[in-house]
Scaffold this motif. Sequence first.
Motif, PDB file in Angstrom:
ATOM      1  N   LYS A   1       2.769   9.570  -9.877  1.00  0.00           N
ATOM      2  CA  LYS A   1       3.999   9.489  -9.087  1.00  0.00           C
ATOM      3  C   LYS A   1       3.765   8.597  -7.871  1.00  0.00           C
ATOM      4  CE  LYS A   1       7.673  12.515  -7.352  1.00  0.00           C
ATOM      5  NZ  LYS A   1       8.069  13.919  -7.109  1.00  0.00           N
ATOM      6  N   MET A   2       4.704   7.661  -7.636  1.00  0.00           N
ATOM      7  CA  MET A   2       4.626   6.775  -6.476  1.00  0.00           C
ATOM      8  C   MET A   2       6.036   6.508  -5.971  1.00  0.00           C
ATOM      9  SD  MET A   2       2.960   2.937  -6.148  1.00  0.00           S
ATOM     10  CE  MET A   2       4.247   2.176  -7.152  1.00  0.00           C
ATOM     11  N   MET A   3       6.259   6.754  -4.701  1.00  0.00           N
ATOM     12  CA  MET A   3       7.556   6.527  -4.068  1.00  0.00           C
ATOM     13  C   MET A   3       8.675   7.254  -4.823  1.00  0.00           C
ATOM     14  SD  MET A   3       7.165   2.459  -3.171  1.00  0.00           S
ATOM     15  CE  MET A   3       8.727   2.368  -2.275  1.00  0.00           C
ATOM     16  N   GLY A   4       8.345   8.449  -5.322  1.00  0.00           N
ATOM     17  CA  GLY A   4       9.337   9.262  -6.021  1.00  0.00           C
ATOM     18  C   GLY A   4       9.583   8.857  -7.454  1.00  0.00           C
TER      19      GLY A   4
ATOM     20  N   GLN B   1       0.854  -1.199   0.000  1.00  0.00           N
ATOM     21  CA  GLN B   1       0.000   0.000   0.000  1.00  0.00           C
ATOM     22  C   GLN B   1       0.884   1.242   0.000  1.00  0.00           C
ATOM     23  OE1 GLN B   1      -2.818  -0.385   3.312  1.00  0.00           O
ATOM     24  NE2 GLN B   1      -4.393  -0.959   1.838  1.00  0.00           N
ATOM     25  N   LYS B   2       0.600   2.138  -0.923  1.00  0.00           N
ATOM     26  CA  LYS B   2       1.368   3.368  -1.031  1.00  0.00           C
ATOM     27  C   LYS B   2       0.455   4.522  -1.439  1.00  0.00           C
ATOM     28  CE  LYS B   2       5.340   1.555  -0.041  1.00  0.00           C
ATOM     29  NZ  LYS B   2       6.055   1.916   1.196  1.00  0.00           N
ATOM     30  N   MET B   3       0.995   5.729  -1.398  1.00  0.00           N
ATOM     31  CA  MET B   3       0.252   6.908  -1.847  1.00  0.00           C
ATOM     32  C   MET B   3       0.581   7.174  -3.308  1.00  0.00           C
ATOM     33  SD  MET B   3       0.148  10.799  -0.310  1.00  0.00           S
ATOM     34  CE  MET B   3       1.775  11.221  -0.904  1.00  0.00           C
ATOM     35  N   LEU B   4      -0.445   7.577  -4.043  1.00  0.00           N
ATOM     36  CA  LEU B   4      -0.303   7.863  -5.471  1.00  0.00           C
ATOM     37  C   LEU B   4      -0.617   9.334  -5.701  1.00  0.00           C
ATOM     38  CD1 LEU B   4       0.417   5.959  -7.830  1.00  0.00           C
ATOM     39  CD2 LEU B   4      -2.016   5.838  -8.358  1.00  0.00           C
ATOM     40  N   GLN B   5       0.151   9.992  -6.577  1.00  0.00           N
ATOM     41  CA  GLN B   5      -0.034  11.421  -6.836  1.00  0.00           C
ATOM     42  C   GLN B   5      -0.135  11.697  -8.332  1.00  0.00           C
ATOM     43  OE1 GLN B   5       3.536  12.728  -4.638  1.00  0.00           O
ATOM     44  NE2 GLN B   5       2.176  14.013  -3.401  1.00  0.00           N
TER      45      GLN B   5
ATOM     46  N   VAL C   1       0.567   5.755 -17.232  1.00  0.00           N
ATOM     47  CA  VAL C   1      -0.722   5.053 -17.177  1.00  0.00           C
ATOM     48  C   VAL C   1      -1.086   4.589 -18.584  1.00  0.00           C
ATOM     49  CG1 VAL C   1      -3.179   5.220 -16.626  1.00  0.00           C
ATOM     50  CG2 VAL C   1      -1.492   6.414 -15.207  1.00  0.00           C
ATOM     51  N   ILE C   2      -1.209   3.265 -18.756  1.00  0.00           N
ATOM     52  CA  ILE C   2      -1.543   2.722 -20.079  1.00  0.00           C
ATOM     53  C   ILE C   2      -2.952   2.110 -20.119  1.00  0.00           C
ATOM     54  CG2 ILE C   2       0.882   2.237 -20.592  1.00  0.00           C
ATOM     55  CD1 ILE C   2       0.225  -0.744 -20.041  1.00  0.00           C
ATOM     56  N   GLY C   3      -3.583   1.957 -18.951  1.00  0.00           N
ATOM     57  CA  GLY C   3      -4.910   1.351 -18.930  1.00  0.00           C
ATOM     58  C   GLY C   3      -5.668   1.666 -17.654  1.00  0.00           C
TER      59      GLY C   3
END
Length: 418
Positions: A188-191, A118-122, A196-198
């Motif tokens: 962006k995730m974890m720097g 689980q991570k944060m997405l920007q 995004v392709i789909g």
Amino acid sequence: MILVYKFFKESFLFAINALRTNVLRTILTLSGVTIGIFSIISVFTLIDFLEKQVRDSIESLGDNVVYIQKWPWTPPEGESEYPWWRYMNRQVPSINDYEQIKRRSQIAEAVSYVMSSQKMLQYEDNSYDNVAVMGVSDDFDAIWSFEIGRGRYFSPYETNGGMASAIIGAEIAAELFQGADPIGKRVKMMGRKLLVIGVIQRQGSDIFGNTLDKNIIIPVKFASTLFNLRSESVNPMILVKAKEGYTSDDMVDELTGVMRAIRRIKPSADNDFALNRISLVQKNFDSLFDFIDLAGWFIGGFSILVGGFGIANIMFVSVKERTRIIGIQKALGAKRRFVLLQFLIESTVLSLLGGLAGLLLVFGIAISISLITGSEMALTLLNVLKGIGISTFIGVVSGYIPAWKASRMDPVEAINAL
């Protein structure tokens, strides 16, 4: 044929007349049958609904898929307690295990390595916390059931080359891009930036809580640059789907030998891996459904018993009120079975009216739940027939003694009765 029709018509009219004579008494009496049928059939309908949800969930996860993991989902066969201490020192499934299984398995149609975190997405000024990140190898789309709503799935080059590509869930796309097309954009995730392709078509959660709406899927080779795949914290596992014509049991038998060979486990030693299947979970649900079924019979049985006594009471009153009519019928040549069937039909009609009222209540609630939840909850024909059958049985049993008493009356004494 005409006589039979007139006979049933007369008995039905007598039943309706019994309703009209004392409406309140009859309604209160039949409420027992109504509540009983409602309780039992509503439980049957609920079980059918839950079983359908479970079956649909299993189909989406694959009922012929084996999950190779460190921890088993259930206690060993024949044991009631979960011996967690036996599994603590096991190693997690590795990329090497995955590659060896692909090479050695003879009956596997698809094999995929999967990790999760689980991570944060920007994206620009928007962010989404606690995104479920899934790093997957090739064949994941052949095992896990989902559809791409927009864009496409990974190409072999992107998967095997560990490209920074991503497929995102419908809810993430809606939150981050606010209606804009996410295809070709970079999140962006974890720097690190991912293309995004789909976008996965919106699924909603199944009965197990599984959904890809809040997930981001990335190639596992790219995931290995962000996460430690040897760590239990990323929950690594290997998914293996059997070929057509082979069952999950066949797959388990083969994988047991393959995994023991890969890890060089001695013949006398226990497995240091778990082969989990959805059928193990389904067995627990089957036990739960059996318990709910029994509870429905138990609760509804008391209401039906009370309703049965109520119908018997109405029939005794009906026999007493029509004693002279019975005497006249027998004096004119009516046989005992004619009188017996006349009152049995009357009691059955009364019971059926209560049962139909219960079925209507279940039907109304099923429609309401379907409209509120969006999931189809239907009153099946089988459950309708069960309700009618139970009502008919209660009507016959409750009305037999009063009907038998009426059929045994002496015509002279019956005509002279006050």
